[in-house]
Design a protein around this motif. Sequence first.
Motif, PDB file in Angstrom:
ATOM      1  N   GLY A 198       0.819  -1.205   0.000  1.00  0.00           N
ATOM      2  CA  GLY A 198       0.000   0.000   0.000  1.00  0.00           C
ATOM      3  C   GLY A 198       0.854   1.257   0.000  1.00  0.00           C
ATOM      4  N   LEU A 199       0.268   2.362  -0.457  1.00  0.00           N
ATOM      5  CA  LEU A 199       0.953   3.647  -0.508  1.00  0.00           C
ATOM      6  C   LEU A 199       0.243   4.652   0.374  1.00  0.00           C
ATOM      7  N   LEU A 200       0.982   5.254   1.312  1.00  0.00           N
ATOM      8  CA  LEU A 200       0.498   6.406   2.067  1.00  0.00           C
ATOM      9  C   LEU A 200       0.887   7.642   1.266  1.00  0.00           C
ATOM     10  N   ASP A 252      -7.103  -3.663   5.195  1.00  0.00           N
ATOM     11  CA  ASP A 252      -7.299  -4.263   3.878  1.00  0.00           C
ATOM     12  C   ASP A 252      -6.277  -5.352   3.591  1.00  0.00           C
ATOM     13  N   GLY A 253      -5.428  -5.666   4.585  1.00  0.00           N
ATOM     14  CA  GLY A 253      -4.540  -6.814   4.461  1.00  0.00           C
ATOM     15  C   GLY A 253      -3.199  -6.563   3.816  1.00  0.00           C
ATOM     16  N   VAL A 254      -2.721  -5.311   3.762  1.00  0.00           N
ATOM     17  CA  VAL A 254      -1.404  -5.080   3.174  1.00  0.00           C
ATOM     18  C   VAL A 254      -0.326  -5.620   4.107  1.00  0.00           C
ATOM     19  N   THR A 255       0.764  -6.073   3.514  1.00  0.00           N
ATOM     20  CA  THR A 255       1.916  -6.539   4.306  1.00  0.00           C
ATOM     21  C   THR A 255       3.114  -5.610   4.160  1.00  0.00           C
ATOM     22  N   GLY A 256       3.027  -4.690   3.206  1.00  0.00           N
ATOM     23  CA  GLY A 256       4.097  -3.730   2.990  1.00  0.00           C
ATOM     24  C   GLY A 256       3.499  -2.352   2.772  1.00  0.00           C
ATOM     25  N   ILE A 257       4.147  -1.313   3.322  1.00  0.00           N
ATOM     26  CA  ILE A 257       3.657   0.058   3.204  1.00  0.00           C
ATOM     27  C   ILE A 257       4.773   0.952   2.709  1.00  0.00           C
ATOM     28  N   VAL A 258       4.465   1.739   1.675  1.00  0.00           N
ATOM     29  CA  VAL A 258       5.357   2.788   1.182  1.00  0.00           C
ATOM     30  C   VAL A 258       4.781   4.111   1.648  1.00  0.00           C
ATOM     31  N   ALA A 259       5.509   4.848   2.468  1.00  0.00           N
ATOM     32  CA  ALA A 259       5.041   6.134   2.984  1.00  0.00           C
ATOM     33  C   ALA A 259       5.670   7.273   2.191  1.00  0.00           C
ATOM     34  N   SER A 260       4.926   8.368   2.054  1.00  0.00           N
ATOM     35  CA  SER A 260       5.404   9.510   1.283  1.00  0.00           C
ATOM     36  C   SER A 260       6.170  10.520   2.123  1.00  0.00           C
ATOM     37  N   SER A 261       6.362  10.231   3.388  1.00  0.00           N
ATOM     38  CA  SER A 261       7.237  11.034   4.247  1.00  0.00           C
ATOM     39  C   SER A 261       7.606  10.171   5.443  1.00  0.00           C
ATOM     40  N   ASP A 262       8.682  10.536   6.106  1.00  0.00           N
ATOM     41  CA  ASP A 262       9.073   9.789   7.298  1.00  0.00           C
ATOM     42  C   ASP A 262       8.049   9.964   8.418  1.00  0.00           C
ATOM     43  N   GLU A 263       7.437  11.151   8.494  1.00  0.00           N
ATOM     44  CA  GLU A 263       6.405  11.366   9.501  1.00  0.00           C
ATOM     45  C   GLU A 263       5.223  10.430   9.270  1.00  0.00           C
ATOM     46  N   MET A 264       4.808  10.280   8.018  1.00  0.00           N
ATOM     47  CA  MET A 264       3.720   9.355   7.714  1.00  0.00           C
ATOM     48  C   MET A 264       4.116   7.926   8.084  1.00  0.00           C
ATOM     49  N   ALA A 265       5.370   7.576   7.834  1.00  0.00           N
ATOM     50  CA  ALA A 265       5.837   6.227   8.161  1.00  0.00           C
ATOM     51  C   ALA A 265       5.765   5.973   9.660  1.00  0.00           C
ATOM     52  N   LEU A 266       6.122   6.969  10.462  1.00  0.00           N
ATOM     53  CA  LEU A 266       6.044   6.801  11.915  1.00  0.00           C
ATOM     54  C   LEU A 266       4.594   6.724  12.376  1.00  0.00           C
TER      55      LEU A 266
END
Length: 350
Positions: A198-200, A252-266
């Motif tokens: 998934g993509l944030l 929705d069952g994602v196992t991997g996430i790509v975040a568009s910023s480090d803040e979003m990743a945290l």
Amino acid sequence: MATVRGAEPAKRRTGARTPVGSTSLAAVAQVAEVSEATVSRVLNRKYGVSAATRQAVEDALKQVGYERPLDNRLVLMLTPNLKNPIFAQQAERVENELNPYGLKSIICPVYPGTPRERDYVESLVDAGVAAIVFLSSSNTLRDADHRVVQLIESRGIPYVSINGGFPESDAPVVSTDDWRAAEIAVGHLHDLGHRRIGLLAGPVDNVPADRRVEGFLRAMAKRGIEDAEALVSRQHFNFEGGQQAASALLADGVTGIVASSDEMALGAYRAAERGGLSVPADVSIVGYDDSPMLDFTAPPLTTVRQPTERIAENVGRILTALIGHREVNSEEILIDPELRLRGSTAPVRR
């Protein structure tokens, strides 16, 4: 690696020609067929000069070989905020590139596309502003009020944009290659066996956010993963936005996430924790920016690094050329990002 869409930009020249004196001022006025007072107004970027007259004087200045001095001049940097470490880091590195030329930076945190941004510019253009840098400010918003650009251009002030340019302008732009950033992140997770990725993403009509969505969909399609649009969740580039977007994707069952910023990743870390999941055992997360202190998160965050030092080098070269009245290429320069591997990604759990 830097990619330029078009011809190579002008090369840096460190030497400056002798500034115009009173005799040369008269020569410029004669070539431009205007008064010396008009030449002076153009040199000092004053109001009251039409665009056609200003261009005639600028052409005459080039003909006589005049370059504006670089000493004791101000460069205005407009940025959304300094709370996000990546903006502070980028501003500092641009300033370091400009200091050897005697250029002094003023960093103004603004809310992009608002009257506050115009107020900063209007209040400082008469203070000897040599150039302006839009550091992920209103240049990143497709539908923002861009009257500030009209003001700058009416005064003949050169400007450079970082991470997206103005659609109505051909001013130079230096950006991280966001399409490539998405490809790197998706490729890394795919190599680890993840297929539900998934993509944030940031808000709609934000230039870097839209580019990363395009790159994400392209990278997923390249690997035979269909219907990836359903795995894109758009929110603000902050902790709360990341947490909200990640919660929906994890459900929705994602196992991997790509975040568009480090803040979003945290924020995604928090969403995983509240969902009873472990990073990276249950879900792998890739950030974007490479903010300081990521080695000290738990676990340390794998991220796609923005090449802030190389962006700064290009911005410094272009700005000094523009201030010195030298030609530069107006095509956008794209700088390749790179993956920084830490502990937040792992092979998918079978």
